[in-house]
Scaffold this motif. Sequence first.
Motif, PDB file in Angstrom:
ATOM      1  N   ARG C 183       0.815  -1.201   0.000  1.00  0.00           N
ATOM      2  CA  ARG C 183       0.000   0.000   0.000  1.00  0.00           C
ATOM      3  C   ARG C 183       0.853   1.256   0.000  1.00  0.00           C
ATOM      4  O   ARG C 183       0.644   2.164  -0.792  1.00  0.00           O
ATOM      5  N   ILE C 184       1.832   1.284   0.874  1.00  0.00           N
ATOM      6  CA  ILE C 184       2.694   2.467   0.968  1.00  0.00           C
ATOM      7  C   ILE C 184       3.427   2.690  -0.343  1.00  0.00           C
ATOM      8  O   ILE C 184       3.561   3.820  -0.829  1.00  0.00           O
ATOM      9  N   LYS C 185       3.892   1.581  -0.928  1.00  0.00           N
ATOM     10  CA  LYS C 185       4.615   1.691  -2.188  1.00  0.00           C
ATOM     11  C   LYS C 185       3.733   2.321  -3.260  1.00  0.00           C
ATOM     12  O   LYS C 185       4.139   3.224  -3.984  1.00  0.00           O
ATOM     13  N   LEU C 186       2.494   1.831  -3.339  1.00  0.00           N
ATOM     14  CA  LEU C 186       1.605   2.336  -4.376  1.00  0.00           C
ATOM     15  C   LEU C 186       1.172   3.764  -4.117  1.00  0.00           C
ATOM     16  O   LEU C 186       0.901   4.521  -5.061  1.00  0.00           O
ATOM     17  N   GLN C 187       1.101   4.151  -2.821  1.00  0.00           N
ATOM     18  CA  GLN C 187       0.772   5.554  -2.538  1.00  0.00           C
ATOM     19  C   GLN C 187       1.824   6.466  -3.142  1.00  0.00           C
ATOM     20  O   GLN C 187       1.509   7.473  -3.775  1.00  0.00           O
ATOM     21  N   LYS C 188       3.086   6.054  -2.959  1.00  0.00           N
ATOM     22  CA  LYS C 188       4.160   6.872  -3.549  1.00  0.00           C
ATOM     23  C   LYS C 188       4.001   6.916  -5.055  1.00  0.00           C
ATOM     24  O   LYS C 188       4.135   7.960  -5.685  1.00  0.00           O
ATOM     25  N   GLU C 189       3.736   5.759  -5.621  1.00  0.00           N
ATOM     26  CA  GLU C 189       3.657   5.680  -7.085  1.00  0.00           C
ATOM     27  C   GLU C 189       2.533   6.524  -7.635  1.00  0.00           C
ATOM     28  O   GLU C 189       2.694   7.178  -8.673  1.00  0.00           O
ATOM     29  N   LEU C 214      -1.781  11.560   0.815  1.00  0.00           N
ATOM     30  CA  LEU C 214      -2.062  11.806  -0.594  1.00  0.00           C
ATOM     31  C   LEU C 214      -2.834  13.100  -0.846  1.00  0.00           C
ATOM     32  O   LEU C 214      -2.640  13.750  -1.873  1.00  0.00           O
ATOM     33  N   GLY C 215      -3.711  13.469   0.097  1.00  0.00           N
ATOM     34  CA  GLY C 215      -4.662  14.524  -0.238  1.00  0.00           C
ATOM     35  C   GLY C 215      -4.119  15.941  -0.136  1.00  0.00           C
ATOM     36  O   GLY C 215      -3.509  16.311   0.860  1.00  0.00           O
ATOM     37  N   ASP C 216      -4.341  16.733  -1.199  1.00  0.00           N
ATOM     38  CA  ASP C 216      -4.121  18.169  -1.067  1.00  0.00           C
ATOM     39  C   ASP C 216      -5.196  18.720  -0.153  1.00  0.00           C
ATOM     40  O   ASP C 216      -4.965  19.647   0.636  1.00  0.00           O
ATOM     41  N   ARG C 217      -6.376  18.139  -0.297  1.00  0.00           N
ATOM     42  CA  ARG C 217      -7.452  18.447   0.643  1.00  0.00           C
ATOM     43  C   ARG C 217      -8.086  17.134   1.058  1.00  0.00           C
ATOM     44  O   ARG C 217      -8.167  16.192   0.272  1.00  0.00           O
ATOM     45  N   ILE C 218      -8.517  17.126   2.325  1.00  0.00           N
ATOM     46  CA  ILE C 218      -9.138  15.907   2.852  1.00  0.00           C
ATOM     47  C   ILE C 218     -10.584  16.217   3.184  1.00  0.00           C
ATOM     48  O   ILE C 218     -10.876  17.138   3.958  1.00  0.00           O
ATOM     49  N   GLU C 238       4.576  19.224   4.613  1.00  0.00           N
ATOM     50  CA  GLU C 238       4.484  18.500   5.885  1.00  0.00           C
ATOM     51  C   GLU C 238       3.626  17.254   5.771  1.00  0.00           C
ATOM     52  O   GLU C 238       3.870  16.232   6.407  1.00  0.00           O
ATOM     53  N   SER C 239       2.588  17.344   4.938  1.00  0.00           N
ATOM     54  CA  SER C 239       1.699  16.184   4.872  1.00  0.00           C
ATOM     55  C   SER C 239       2.330  15.032   4.105  1.00  0.00           C
ATOM     56  O   SER C 239       1.798  13.932   4.070  1.00  0.00           O
ATOM     57  N   ARG C 240       3.499  15.284   3.495  1.00  0.00           N
ATOM     58  CA  ARG C 240       4.186  14.180   2.811  1.00  0.00           C
ATOM     59  C   ARG C 240       5.221  13.547   3.719  1.00  0.00           C
ATOM     60  O   ARG C 240       5.923  12.622   3.357  1.00  0.00           O
ATOM     61  N   ASN C 241       5.304  14.041   4.939  1.00  0.00           N
ATOM     62  CA  ASN C 241       6.247  13.491   5.903  1.00  0.00           C
ATOM     63  C   ASN C 241       5.462  12.819   7.013  1.00  0.00           C
ATOM     64  O   ASN C 241       4.875  13.456   7.882  1.00  0.00           O
ATOM     65  N   ARG C 242       5.442  11.491   6.969  1.00  0.00           N
ATOM     66  CA  ARG C 242       4.570  10.740   7.863  1.00  0.00           C
ATOM     67  C   ARG C 242       4.908  10.891   9.327  1.00  0.00           C
ATOM     68  O   ARG C 242       4.084  10.618  10.197  1.00  0.00           O
ATOM     69  N   SER C 243       6.148  11.325   9.632  1.00  0.00           N
ATOM     70  CA  SER C 243       6.504  11.434  11.050  1.00  0.00           C
ATOM     71  C   SER C 243       6.533  12.870  11.534  1.00  0.00           C
ATOM     72  O   SER C 243       6.998  13.138  12.623  1.00  0.00           O
ATOM     73  N   SER C 244       5.970  13.766  10.720  1.00  0.00           N
ATOM     74  CA  SER C 244       6.011  15.162  11.156  1.00  0.00           C
ATOM     75  C   SER C 244       4.898  15.442  12.149  1.00  0.00           C
ATOM     76  O   SER C 244       3.906  14.714  12.238  1.00  0.00           O
TER      77      SER C 244
END
Lengths: 331, 261, 272
Positions: C183-189, C214-218, C238-244
């Motif tokens: 899942r994580i791999k495909l999210q990146k893709e 993934l979302g620009d808006r949720i 920030e939303s692309r950094n899972r540990s932020s």
Amino acid sequence: MKKRNLAIPVILSAAFILTAFGAEAASEELKTVKIAATSATAQLTESALIAQNLGYIDEELKNVGYQAEYVGFAGAGPAINEAFAAGEIDYAFYAEFPAITAKSNGVDLKVIGVANQEQNYALLAGQDSGIESAKDIEGKKIIVTPGTILYKYFVELCEENEIDVNSVEVVNALTDAQAVLASGDADGLIITLGGAKMYEVLGLGKVVADTTSNLDQASGMTLTGRTEFVEENPDVDKALLRALKRAADYAKENPEEVYDLLETESTPAAVLKEVYGYDQTFSYFSPELSDAYRKRAQSVYDFAKENNLLGGDVDLNELFDSTYVDEVLAE
Amino acid sequence: MNKVGKVWTGLILPVAIIILWYLATTFGTMPASILPDLRMVGRAFAEMIAAGQLQKDLLISLGRVIKGFLASAVVGIFLGSLMGMSQKLKEMILPTVTAIRQIPMVAWIPLIILWAGIGEKSKVIIIMIAAVFPILVNTLSGISSTQEGYVEVARLYKLNRWETFTKVYLPHALPQILVGLKLGLGVSWMAVVASELIAASTGIGYRMNEARSLMKSDKVIVCMIVIGLIGIMMDKLISIVFDRLTPWIQLQKTGGSGSQS
Amino acid sequence: MGNITKLSKKVQSSKDCIIHVEHLNKQFIVDKQPIDVLKDINLQVKKGEFVTIVGHSGCGKSTLLKIICGLVDYEDGIVERNGHAVVGPGPKCGMVFQDHRLLPWLKIKDNVGFGLRDLPEEEREEQVRRHLELVGLEDFANSYPSQLSGGMSQRAAIARGLAGNPTILLLDEPFGALDALTRIKLQKEILQIQEKKGTTMVMVTHDIDEAIYLGDRIVVMSARPGEIKEIIETDPVESRNRSSVTFARYKKKIYDYFFEDSNEKYEMGYAI
């Protein structure tokens, strides 16, 4: 625990059933002889039917400690022969043609008498077929079953009227003859006289020729048995033949009753009168393997042999055994 | 198991039967008029081939089977597809079809003779009536079991009704249709023998019947074996054709799958 | 159709609004009773956006997607796509389902080209080849779906969805059936694909982490009836950094919405 609870009622029921059957068997003490008939209903024909209806067969068999079990064979000759070969039946009332066929293929049988010395056959012309007599079948379509006694009669009719057998189109559809005639897919039909008369009643045609005018062309309804059984139980053989003789005598003395005694669901008495009435003494019901009858049997055998329908040669004197019937007639 | 292995395994039972047969006829009390021994059957087979009659009869019956089977395939697949696609049609037709199916063939014969006479036509009709049911029922099942998800994909890409049928329903149903066809073929052989009871004078079914009335049981057995063998060959033929048509099923069976994610 | 005078502020910028949903209500009849599945949905999606919709199962988010796609009818409200009212599916709007729904009897290349049958053969082959490359499946063009793993199949489904170069791609929980790592791999893709092609994407998901990543808006939706609780705009970096910390904050915010329903059991995990 559950297993125990069931065991007792099961054992008790079994015991009860077994004693009931055992008691029944003990009280009967009659041995069973299996007799085959050529109809699905296990009803006999000819003098045997008279004997069956008047109770003669049951009486005579009881005197020698036997009772009859009738078995019906919708498949007629071939099916009865299979049953003989497997030892499943002891006697059969059927034509001599299948008996000869069986014997030629190694099934050991004996013809010990007849229920009718002269079974007649007829040519039925369909409605609008344009057939007025046997002469007219040339170039027509006739329902005949190849390799049977019916075919023999067909060949004889052609010879008598100088018709080339190959000019007649043979249709092999006896079981569905009604439908075939009704739809006009055939012009005529070769069948027993009794059958032909029924077709007349149904409006499907009329009889234009039959073997009553030449009884050599008729054949018989035999009483045939497995040789093993026949030789080991002469009293049973004679019991059956005696029943047939009594039936023949009764017919002679009570001609008005005969047609009623022969009546079945498929053939009413009025029609039977036309089939059987040509000899008011009903002499053909005599169970004797007479010379006239043996002549017919020989002719049937010759026909079968000529047409390669047999598995080998048959000694007719061995197959047709008069010993028992002659003794009964002398009584 | 590879193909060669399969053939060998398939032969185990027939060989066992032949051995039992030999034992029964040599040491048993079976009358020869009902169960002839292997040699008699072999001889009868040779005679029938030499006389050319066996081949002729076989070809005639085969012709009837093929005609009847093809007719039943067309009718069965057509009706089965219609009924699979339309619930209403199915409700209308299926009860009648089921009722007719229960009626034994023998009851039909007089009617068929009246409608179609006693020639080749009526024989083909009998075969068709017998074989159409398994084909129809299996086609219906294969079509109606098509997953809604695939149909939705068809809607998404705006396929019309016909395109949806040919590109989604039909391919989905193909394996099941194959099952129906194989069943129908087997029934066709049984039906051709029955049909040759009506006014026939040729054909292997007729020959078998004739042999039976003359107590030529060796000939009967030859006919039985021949029918069985031809039946197997035709069954295999259908399998081969369908394997070509359904390559994705074969891959499922051999378990080919990607290794990466 | 809806009441035109009740236009909200957002609608006035509808010129670059590629999906426009206004006052959408949807009812289903279940056992002869009408059930509200969607209630007063208002949503505008801008061109090139990646919008994720997150919520409980049964809150109508799949239905919303299907209405936008044109697979489900609607009677009450305005739904527009590429400037036109939605009346059915169309070539400019693709869809990816949770079960990949690749037709098992077609090779991968024929599955991917399924919607391209109106194109001349050369062009179709070119489109198929390019999109197989896009998802990294060029070596499997002649394979059948049964030969592919779950992740590969879903990639093929995405290729199929994008093969006609639609302006919009709708994704209904596309990674829900896959294992966590895939899942994580495909999210990146999918992010990379979106960058390359610029397709507007709307994705429905159960997975809160996925929705944030993934979302620009949720779009946060509640269940029974399905309503939009809030639309959260995420910081693109920030939303692309899972540990932020920002990521965690978004997560808590969304969680709180689902803790509101007191009768529900919750799993402390990445998904609801």
